[in-house]
Design an enzyme around this catalytic site. Structure first.
Site, mmCIF file in Angstrom:
data_model
loop_
_atom_site.group_PDB
_atom_site.id
_atom_site.type_symbol
_atom_site.label_atom_id
_atom_site.label_comp_id
_atom_site.label_asym_id
_atom_site.label_seq_id
_atom_site.Cartn_x
_atom_site.Cartn_y
_atom_site.Cartn_z
ATOM 1 N N PRO A 155 -20.924 -12.057 -35.791
ATOM 2 C CG PRO A 155 -19.094 -12.911 -34.617
ATOM 3 C CD PRO A 155 -19.454 -12.015 -35.785
ATOM 4 C CB CYS A 156 -25.846 -12.240 -33.957
ATOM 5 S SG CYS A 156 -26.037 -14.038 -34.114
ATOM 6 N N PRO A 157 -24.541 -12.712 -30.638
ATOM 7 C CG PRO A 157 -23.103 -14.196 -29.547
ATOM 8 C CD PRO A 157 -23.174 -13.259 -30.721
ATOM 9 C CG PHE A 159 -27.325 -7.776 -32.566
ATOM 10 C CD1 PHE A 159 -27.202 -6.546 -31.948
ATOM 11 C CD2 PHE A 159 -26.510 -8.047 -33.662
ATOM 12 C CE1 PHE A 159 -26.286 -5.610 -32.401
ATOM 13 C CE2 PHE A 159 -25.596 -7.118 -34.123
ATOM 14 C CZ PHE A 159 -25.484 -5.897 -33.490
#
Length: 424
Positions: A155-157, A159
């Site tokens: 998961p990347c929110p 970044f």
């Protein structure tokens, strides 16, 4: 260079203090220790008997699997390796035909993990029924099944360039559990995907540390930014692809050569007209409602001859359908629909599914809760599709691994199913 660090207080964000780059490593190490201490209290809830390995296949473990875009792309590449590109791609168009031959892929997914129920419902609807689907927070998984290949888009929110980019956003540390899986399972290869923003967060120091951490698990690691449209995806979508090969494995991963572009010798980019032009009369359901000031602060509409903007994990943020007049800029941060808002709509679920190169037969769950609004249910589908790795990007990334896997299986054909390994 000073780096923003998140500080919470009374349920709201306080102004962020600043840290120098040399302090980022210490912060990351502290977070790693916190994550490892938390997992130490977890209990195992799967057994080796529940995992359906195949000794003549490259067994795959999928972390943060979502709706299965990365998994499907790898499976397709493995099928092309076994049966040839033409036969595999033709079969890919039809659910029944594809299901009848998908077992021929050199890749065999044994385990998939995520925490989002609707995404796992989608995964179960479309992926092979032998996959052990594990709905559990990865931070509470103590042991993982064995595998030759581990894949996942952690998961990347935290970044993302689309929102606040805070170094110690807790979502930035889920990659630690990907690495924990590698240390336990020791697969021959791993592939991780993430957003472009991870490369520049903290002046690039966070990304450098992440790559170093992956390498410390015993892998030769490479990372590259790829644009999905260069591989037949009708969308401008840049993603970081991290590939690791275990230190004792004689294989040098090669990133896929660009297949589409404006240069001589390449196939032309796939346009919106080619991808969704035939859906104009039957687009299927789409998110409705007004457009925010932020949404209207820039152009949200591409031409039929273009590739789509990046598909976001939100129905409200879906790009505008290319039909009709283009949007017009009337001020520094203001665009309008010159012929009226009522003559324009967002791209539908069916259309963005095509743009993400999922086949038409791939069904996305909306959760089935009839007590909530249609928009609410649709948004669950938009979220899954927008979070997914485009299938054809995953396919391109997987091709050289599929070739290696086929050769590796010939030379290292195991006689016993692998056993789960407990990480201590």
């Amino acid at each position: 260079m000073a780096i923003k660090i998140n500080e919470k207080g009374r349920g709201k964000f306080k102004p962020a203090p600043t840290y120098e780059k040399e302090e980022v490593r210490q912060l990351l190490m502290e977070k790693i220790n916190e994550e490892m201490e938390a997992v130490a209290t977890a209990t195992s809830d799967i057994s080796n008997d529940e995992i359906q390995y195949k000794s003549d296949k490259f067994n795959v473990l999928s972390l943060f699997c979502g709706a299965g875009g990365l998994d499907l792309g790898f499976e397709l590449a493995g099928l092309e390796q076994s049966l040839g590109t033409d036969k595999a791609l033709e079969a890919f168009k039809d659910r029944d035909v594809y299901n009848a031959i998908r077992h021929e892929s050199v890749f065999h997914t044994v385990y998939a993990n995520d925490i989002f129920s609707e995404a796992l419902q989608t995964y179960e609807k479309n992926m092979p029924n032998h996959v052990f689907i594990h709905e559990k927070d990865i931070r509470k998984i103590k042991e993982f099944p064995s595998a030759n290949l581990v894949i996942g888009g952690f998961p990347c929110p935290g970044f993302s360039e689309a929102g606040p980019r805070l170094v110690d956003d807790e979502r930035n540390f889920l990659y630690i559990h990907f690495i924990r899986c590698l240390m336990q399972v020791q697969p021959e290869i791993f592939v991780a995907e993430n957003v472009k923003g991870m490369m520049t967060l903290g002046g690039g120091e966070v990304f450098r540390q992440i790559v170093e951490d992956f390498g410390a698990a015993g892998y030769r690691v490479e990372a590259r930014l790829l644009n999905a449209r260069d591989y037949g995806v009708p969308q401008i979508r840049e993603r970081v692809i991290i590939v690791g090969v275990r230190n004792d494995i004689d294989f040098n991963y090669e990133y896929p050569e660009i297949t589409h572009g404006n240069e001589e010798g390449l196939k032309p980019y796939v346009t919106l007209e080619e991808a969704i032009g035939d859906l104009s009369l039957d687009p299927g359901p789409y998110f409705t409602g007004s457009y925010s000031t932020i949404f209207m602060s820039r152009n949200r509409k591409k031409k039929w001859t273009d590739q789509s903007f990046t598909i976001q994990a939100s129905g409200r943020q879906a790009p505008i359908h290319p039909g009709g007049l283009p949007m017009e800029k009337v001020d520094k941060n203001k665009w309008i629909f010159p012929d009226g808002e009522e003559n324009h709509r967002r791209l539908s679920v069916k259309e963005i599914k095509r743009i993400q190169t999922f086949p038409d037969w791939y069904e996305f769950s909306d959760g089935g809760n009839m007590k909530v609004s249609v928009n609410n249910r649709l948004d669950k589908q938009y979220k899954q599709i927008g979070n997914a790795v485009p299938v054809f990007l995953a396919r391109a990334v997987a091709k050289s691994i599929a070739q290696f896997a086929a050769d590796y299986l010939k030379d290292n054909h195991p006689h016993e199913a692998p056993q789960m390994k407990l990480f201590i």
